[in-house]
Design a protein around this motif. Structure first.
Motif, PDB file in Angstrom:
ATOM      1  N   ASP A 134      34.010 111.936 -24.947  1.00  9.18           N
ATOM      2  CA  ASP A 134      33.709 112.060 -23.314  1.00  9.18           C
ATOM      3  C   ASP A 134      32.588 111.061 -23.400  1.00  9.18           C
ATOM      4  O   ASP A 134      31.680 111.115 -22.766  1.00  9.18           O
ATOM      5  CB  ASP A 134      33.126 113.395 -22.914  1.00  9.18           C
ATOM      6  CG  ASP A 134      33.131 113.350 -21.416  1.00  9.18           C
ATOM      7  OD1 ASP A 134      33.929 112.387 -20.741  1.00  9.18           O
ATOM      8  OD2 ASP A 134      32.363 113.792 -20.791  1.00  9.18           O
ATOM      9  N   GLU A 135      32.418 110.069 -24.274  1.00 11.62           N
ATOM     10  CA  GLU A 135      31.523 108.934 -24.184  1.00 11.62           C
ATOM     11  C   GLU A 135      32.125 107.489 -24.056  1.00 11.62           C
ATOM     12  O   GLU A 135      33.471 107.616 -24.017  1.00 11.62           O
ATOM     13  CB  GLU A 135      30.498 108.812 -25.338  1.00 11.62           C
ATOM     14  CG  GLU A 135      29.633 109.981 -25.409  1.00 11.62           C
ATOM     15  CD  GLU A 135      28.530 109.783 -26.633  1.00 11.62           C
ATOM     16  OE1 GLU A 135      29.041 109.352 -27.596  1.00 11.62           O
ATOM     17  OE2 GLU A 135      27.374 110.640 -26.590  1.00 11.62           O
ATOM     18  N   HIS A 136      31.450 106.308 -24.133  1.00 13.37           N
ATOM     19  CA  HIS A 136      32.034 105.312 -23.944  1.00 13.37           C
ATOM     20  C   HIS A 136      31.488 104.280 -25.413  1.00 13.37           C
ATOM     21  O   HIS A 136      30.401 104.626 -25.673  1.00 13.37           O
ATOM     22  CB  HIS A 136      31.795 104.486 -22.592  1.00 13.37           C
ATOM     23  CG  HIS A 136      32.536 104.918 -21.758  1.00 13.37           C
ATOM     24  ND1 HIS A 136      32.649 106.202 -20.847  1.00 13.37           N
ATOM     25  CD2 HIS A 136      33.862 104.509 -21.232  1.00 13.37           C
ATOM     26  CE1 HIS A 136      33.273 106.079 -19.949  1.00 13.37           C
ATOM     27  NE2 HIS A 136      34.165 105.443 -20.059  1.00 13.37           N
ATOM     28  N   ALA A 137      32.366 103.431 -25.639  1.00 15.77           N
ATOM     29  CA  ALA A 137      31.895 102.567 -26.803  1.00 15.77           C
ATOM     30  C   ALA A 137      31.772 101.063 -26.510  1.00 15.77           C
ATOM     31  O   ALA A 137      32.793 100.585 -25.736  1.00 15.77           O
ATOM     32  CB  ALA A 137      32.789 102.898 -27.961  1.00 15.77           C
TER      33      ALA A 137
ATOM     34  N   CYS B 289      28.135 100.306 -30.261  1.00 16.70           N
ATOM     35  CA  CYS B 289      27.236 101.347 -30.135  1.00 16.70           C
ATOM     36  C   CYS B 289      28.268 102.275 -28.995  1.00 16.70           C
ATOM     37  O   CYS B 289      29.075 101.866 -28.479  1.00 16.70           O
ATOM     38  CB  CYS B 289      25.760 101.053 -29.494  1.00 16.70           C
ATOM     39  SG  CYS B 289      25.802 100.301 -27.951  1.00 16.70           S
ATOM     40  N   THR B 290      27.661 103.598 -29.020  1.00 16.75           N
ATOM     41  CA  THR B 290      28.435 104.649 -28.043  1.00 16.75           C
ATOM     42  C   THR B 290      27.041 105.031 -27.476  1.00 16.75           C
ATOM     43  O   THR B 290      26.124 105.187 -27.713  1.00 16.75           O
ATOM     44  CB  THR B 290      29.059 105.594 -28.859  1.00 16.75           C
ATOM     45  OG1 THR B 290      28.138 106.423 -29.764  1.00 16.75           O
ATOM     46  CG2 THR B 290      30.262 105.007 -29.848  1.00 16.75           C
ATOM     47  N   GLY B 291      27.597 105.725 -26.059  1.00 17.02           N
ATOM     48  CA  GLY B 291      26.769 106.551 -25.088  1.00 17.02           C
ATOM     49  C   GLY B 291      27.384 106.694 -23.791  1.00 17.02           C
ATOM     50  O   GLY B 291      28.600 106.486 -23.214  1.00 17.02           O
ATOM     51  N   PRO B 292      26.647 107.073 -22.820  1.00 16.58           N
ATOM     52  CA  PRO B 292      27.289 107.033 -21.368  1.00 16.58           C
ATOM     53  C   PRO B 292      27.524 105.604 -21.029  1.00 16.58           C
ATOM     54  O   PRO B 292      26.984 104.604 -21.147  1.00 16.58           O
ATOM     55  CB  PRO B 292      25.810 107.622 -20.399  1.00 16.58           C
ATOM     56  CG  PRO B 292      25.017 107.940 -21.764  1.00 16.58           C
ATOM     57  CD  PRO B 292      25.248 107.237 -22.920  1.00 16.58           C
ATOM     58  N   TYR B 293      28.527 105.886 -19.887  1.00 17.65           N
ATOM     59  CA  TYR B 293      28.998 104.603 -19.420  1.00 17.65           C
ATOM     60  C   TYR B 293      28.251 103.458 -18.888  1.00 17.65           C
ATOM     61  O   TYR B 293      28.289 102.456 -19.205  1.00 17.65           O
ATOM     62  CB  TYR B 293      30.086 104.886 -18.428  1.00 17.65           C
ATOM     63  CG  TYR B 293      30.723 103.556 -17.969  1.00 17.65           C
ATOM     64  CD1 TYR B 293      31.900 103.120 -18.377  1.00 17.65           C
ATOM     65  CD2 TYR B 293      30.437 103.171 -16.542  1.00 17.65           C
ATOM     66  CE1 TYR B 293      32.493 101.816 -18.065  1.00 17.65           C
ATOM     67  CE2 TYR B 293      31.152 102.107 -16.005  1.00 17.65           C
ATOM     68  CZ  TYR B 293      32.063 101.488 -16.689  1.00 17.65           C
ATOM     69  OH  TYR B 293      32.624 100.347 -16.284  1.00 17.65           O
TER      70      TYR B 293
END
Length: 73
Positions: free
Chosen positions: A26-29, A47-51
């Motif tokens: 449920d994150e974005h890369a 990196c990954t994290g919120p959209y």
């Protein structure tokens, strides 16, 4: 978004691809792919994290590449 930098005088035929893709958690890369046009590309997940954060990083990276002579395709 795909960017290319072509300069035959300098034998430069490069591309740079920036994508924001969802992950399983449920994150974005931020997915980056680059190399010489027509050759095997190098790639990495930066990196990954919120959209919103990943999209901001992608736009910042695109702006940097545009300053270096790449054009959108």
């Amino acid at each position: 978004m795909r960017l290319e930098c072509i300069n035959p005088d300098r034998n430069m035929f490069r591309f740079y691809e920036i994508r924001v893709e969802p992950t399983l958690f449920d994150e974005h890369a931020l997915f980056i792919c680059w190399g010489r046009i027509g050759k095997r590309a190098r790639q990495r997940i930066a990196c990954t994290g919120p959209y919103q954060e990943i999209e901001a990083l992608a736009l910042k990276l695109e702006k940097t590449k545009l300053k270096r002579g790449y054009i959108p395709i």
